[in-house]
Enzyme design. Sequence first.
Site, PDB file in Angstrom:
ATOM      1  N   HIS A  29       0.840  -1.190   0.000  1.00  0.00           N
ATOM      2  CA  HIS A  29       0.000   0.000   0.000  1.00  0.00           C
ATOM      3  C   HIS A  29       0.880   1.246   0.000  1.00  0.00           C
ATOM      4  O   HIS A  29       1.281   1.722   1.064  1.00  0.00           O
ATOM      5  CB  HIS A  29      -0.900   0.015   1.230  1.00  0.00           C
ATOM      6  N   HIS A 260      -3.959   3.343  -3.348  1.00  0.00           N
ATOM      7  CA  HIS A 260      -4.187   2.796  -2.012  1.00  0.00           C
ATOM      8  C   HIS A 260      -3.525   1.447  -1.796  1.00  0.00           C
ATOM      9  O   HIS A 260      -2.618   1.337  -0.967  1.00  0.00           O
ATOM     10  CB  HIS A 260      -5.692   2.704  -1.754  1.00  0.00           C
ATOM     11  N   GLU A 404     -17.324  -3.963  24.377  1.00  0.00           N
ATOM     12  CA  GLU A 404     -16.505  -5.178  24.456  1.00  0.00           C
ATOM     13  C   GLU A 404     -15.285  -5.116  23.545  1.00  0.00           C
ATOM     14  O   GLU A 404     -14.184  -5.496  23.936  1.00  0.00           O
ATOM     15  CB  GLU A 404     -17.352  -6.416  24.112  1.00  0.00           C
ATOM     16  N   HIS A 466     -28.318 -14.817  24.876  1.00  0.00           N
ATOM     17  CA  HIS A 466     -27.254 -14.635  25.848  1.00  0.00           C
ATOM     18  C   HIS A 466     -26.553 -15.936  26.221  1.00  0.00           C
ATOM     19  O   HIS A 466     -25.632 -15.920  27.023  1.00  0.00           O
ATOM     20  CB  HIS A 466     -27.807 -13.968  27.116  1.00  0.00           C
TER      21      HIS A 466
END
Lengths: 651, 651
Positions: A29, A260, A404, A466
């Site tokens: 890149h 890129h 999280e 859950h």
Amino acid sequence: MTAMNTEQLSVDTIKALSMDAIERSNSGHPGAPMGMADIAVVLWTRYLRVDPADAVWPNRDRFVLSNGHASMLLYSLLHLSGFGVTLDDIKAFRRLGSPTPGHPEREPHLGIETTTGPLGQGFGTAIGMAMAERHLNAVFGDDLVDHRTFAFVSDGDLMEGIASEAASLAGHLGLGKAIFFFDDNGISLDGPTDWIFTEDVAKRFDAYGWHSVSVDGHDRGAIAEATDAALAVGDQPSLLLCRTHIGHGAPTKQDTSKAHGSPLGTEEVAAAKEAMGWPVDESFLVPAEVSEFFASAMQENAAARRAWEASRDSVFAGSPEVEDLWGRYHSAPTAGLDVPFSVGESIATRAASGKALNTLAVTAPGLIGGSADLSGSTNTNIDGSDHFGKETPAGRNIYFGVREHGMGAIVNGITVHGGLRGYGGTFLVFSDYMRGAVRVGALMGAPSIWVFTHDSVFLGEDGPTHQPVEHLAALRSIPNLWVIRPGDATETVEAWEMAYNRTEGPSALVLTRQGLPVLDRSAGGVQRGGYVLADGSDVTIIATGSEVWVALEAADILAANDISARVVSMPCVEAFDLQDEEYRTEVLGTTAPRVSIEAGVTDGWHRIVGDGGLSIGIDRFGLSAPWKDIATELGFTSQGVAERVMAWLGA
Amino acid sequence: MTAMNTEQLSVDTIKALSMDAIERSNSGHPGAPMGMADIAVVLWTRYLRVDPADAVWPNRDRFVLSNGHASMLLYSLLHLSGFGVTLDDIKAFRRLGSPTPGHPEREPHLGIETTTGPLGQGFGTAIGMAMAERHLNAVFGDDLVDHRTFAFVSDGDLMEGIASEAASLAGHLGLGKAIFFFDDNGISLDGPTDWIFTEDVAKRFDAYGWHSVSVDGHDRGAIAEATDAALAVGDQPSLLLCRTHIGHGAPTKQDTSKAHGSPLGTEEVAAAKEAMGWPVDESFLVPAEVSEFFASAMQENAAARRAWEASRDSVFAGSPEVEDLWGRYHSAPTAGLDVPFSVGESIATRAASGKALNTLAVTAPGLIGGSADLSGSTNTNIDGSDHFGKETPAGRNIYFGVREHGMGAIVNGITVHGGLRGYGGTFLVFSDYMRGAVRVGALMGAPSIWVFTHDSVFLGEDGPTHQPVEHLAALRSIPNLWVIRPGDATETVEAWEMAYNRTEGPSALVLTRQGLPVLDRSAGGVQRGGYVLADGSDVTIIATGSEVWVALEAADILAANDISARVVSMPCVEAFDLQDEEYRTEVLGTTAPRVSIEAGVTDGWHRIVGDGGLSIGIDRFGLSAPWKDIATELGFTSQGVAERVMAWLGA
């Protein structure tokens, strides 16, 4: 040559090195290294305090290249600065065995602080490093700990949710020494970012509580001014939105997505070199004045490092207690944990984990962590310690919020910073949300500790959304991650000991919500991954976690039916696999048929029980009900298991 | 009783029902249902166009309870509105077999549009629904498609990165008919949100391009005014920041985290009832005027539904083409795909996938999707179609940006909206980033199609950060997800056919970056999961994806060494497991030893190859190098495999 010209020459050197390496490997890149070269030269020669003579000096500034695809930028900087990345290494960019892989892989001795590439990870990890600094600074004071954390980030990083999570927390915490440079080039892989990313980034970061400012990313004076201003803001992290041109200097590909992710091609490289007055026929050229320019900057850094060492020695001389404390933060882990429990008492392993953590926390002051808004449920609080807050940075209880993935990267950052050991907790089912960070931690060998509670359908009423069923198998599939699911409180203590003493990679502790009886067992065994808990000759039942006591009770029922069952507890399959064959055979036996019991998908158990074996598991999503009803429904009671085994044995 | 009093009575009824159900099950989250009852009554009786007489009427408004732990709020509303949730169902809240589990599980016929609970999923899924509406509206016009998407969201939802990703994209797209109500109660599980969440939410959403406004969440007049204002904003999604009191009406627990995730307790419930003038001794009480009040609102909705039906019939009468097109969008999938390839030509399965997708897209106009900034790399563009943008909503190519998790939830939302079939693509390694959404999709049986390319270490130079090794095993562990890894271009076409025709759950297509030879094989076989590609008697080699041609070449080498190898292609283990035993035995054989080859961890293959078998895999992280060098290094060349098999056979 004037300093200004040398600076320009340095920028050009980085661009040329990056183009050359990417052409040679025909892969990489070029756009970001070229677009960020001006920023990089300013940061690395005027601000960043790193020292190739002692790459892991504790008080060094941390630098994170979150847009890891710009790896040639980092390798160029490391080479020019005199770190152990040679020109040959750069020529071997992306080749087998080189220290210059496609994306940077953590190698602190080379100056590579963390593994990056999966977007957003570096952002979060850098925030973790800044949090580690803030905490250690609060504990040890400015003389011992006082450094900045700099990161380069891309639009891709800022689009990722993990970065949003970490940014929000960083703003909340007011991490003034975190300075991030956003490569605002307006181009992503799919095309111009205005196809997908039209939010007002500065305003968004203002909303998080950051200091933000826009600057021309090719005006080195302006970059330095903005950096000075950011450093002057003590109580807010800073985002410098640097307007850059991707592939800066490539005559036809600059400002396009063609710059890129692919080599520019020989023609474009030649034209780019020509345009910047670079010898077109030279490859991997590093002008002497550029080497000297960087060497001079690094000499100043070495002086800073020596000054810090002197300051440290003086503090230590004045206070042996501080020296001792510093040693405890910075020494290899050698926990020996003793937490008493009474056989037969019912205690959830998450609760036992809380006790183990708290015992360990006394002798391991560098242990710091928390949970994603589930501290009470995951038992991850260190009693008697404050929460880690803007005004209370010495607190060891981090409230990550419902973030999280951000927690995952932050804990990795705390851990790889050095001096601290990070842990993070949530429900096992939400390990999915942070899997990207768990993986990068395993890949870079960061010994973060994950505390995953509510580990099966037996969390009960919250229901299948859950209830993990596939997560044990999914986590076990990650290389270099140890998954430890203790069968009772005493195994939980050993599990913590094992996780804490592990230095080469992360561990996941998998713990129950519901109470489990404390087993009558001898100490030891968990470290070996699996061991015989009760002997028997007709059938071997291998169980983990909350199924261990069920297996023991089932064995009693089988005994009453004249079937002698051996029960093996196997809290850590990875550790068991590392034992020698003799031990493994001794534990599993060779003659009796084998049964595995685990409240999750049976994937992976066939290998343990063998062709003739039986795997009792839950190959479906769970259900919402009180846990004992679920156990009955799914055949996970002692009676249910005993009956299933008897039917299978034809008894 | 006046309308205003009836409205208050309705609010109180919801609070009482929620408290009663949670007390009875001794489990649940009373705080949010009580805190959002005022908002809910306003929305459901004044705005939300849903009709229990035809719960799946295509032009209904969509309602998503993203804070799924507030499930009793939804169940109360559904019961009061006359959907099929009975009072007995509410009494069986969180009990085995009830339609009222701890968190809502998708059941459109009951009015439950999507499964929620894992925070942020509902947010993203609702954005997906709003995108589906926007697209269908552009295709069919206001007479056929013109509805709103309402969602309730919590601070936890807004902290999750997935919501940030979806929100940024929604703002970019200017989804004016998405109206979200934020339950801004200042309390999370760990305590007050100012411990963790002090960002300026309104400003952040302004930065995303949303219309945002703060309102007192217990002032029903103000809520209605804000909703009217939001509905009047045509080109921006709206976030109503509703300042609420968690556990509103609970005398001692209101405004505390104690009201969040546990029953209030009988005393507190009694006191709450008394305070609102409710008969303390009554449980599960629904006053007649409340039933009538909701019934009257639903009668208006039924009239709206009938008016839509009349309008639809009139459009169809005037234009059989539109009726036909509508039918094609709304009928069960029955793809039969034919895409020609020449045996022996080298084509990456990602490229073959692009061709299959484009062929399918012609006959399946409802197929819509894209990638997380990797459209060119994942070959997920539909040729000749526009990108789905604010000004071009009829475009079928969605540019999700670098937002994998948001993409996951959005694609699920598009798919469960009805009328469309969503797909989303990224590199296989980044399936980790969106695993939370993949799981919820599998749990709720949403047949989203995931296109995961760059499926092994053979993506080459990008290195281990981008090379999946554990992901096949980890995805296979998810119940109800089909993982299909085709071995060549022709298998890829069959894989698309299979994924598209599957209605009961999602499929993940796992595809190569590198070219693979087109095999000389008969059509069919992929649907059965595994089949014999070349017969042989001495050893059976089972391979998937890019290892199939390697196995065939290895078989040739073995043949030259007088070893007759059968080669089995096994693109979908889940489908193979569903075949009858006779077929499975026929394919795998009973006498010859078995070898599996897959460029990933060997987890799961022991079950297929058996105790005597050999699993050739990659039980470690990958490396950065050209892919052929990696193949040699890891023994994944034809020669390497043949030699390993011969050594193992002792030949």
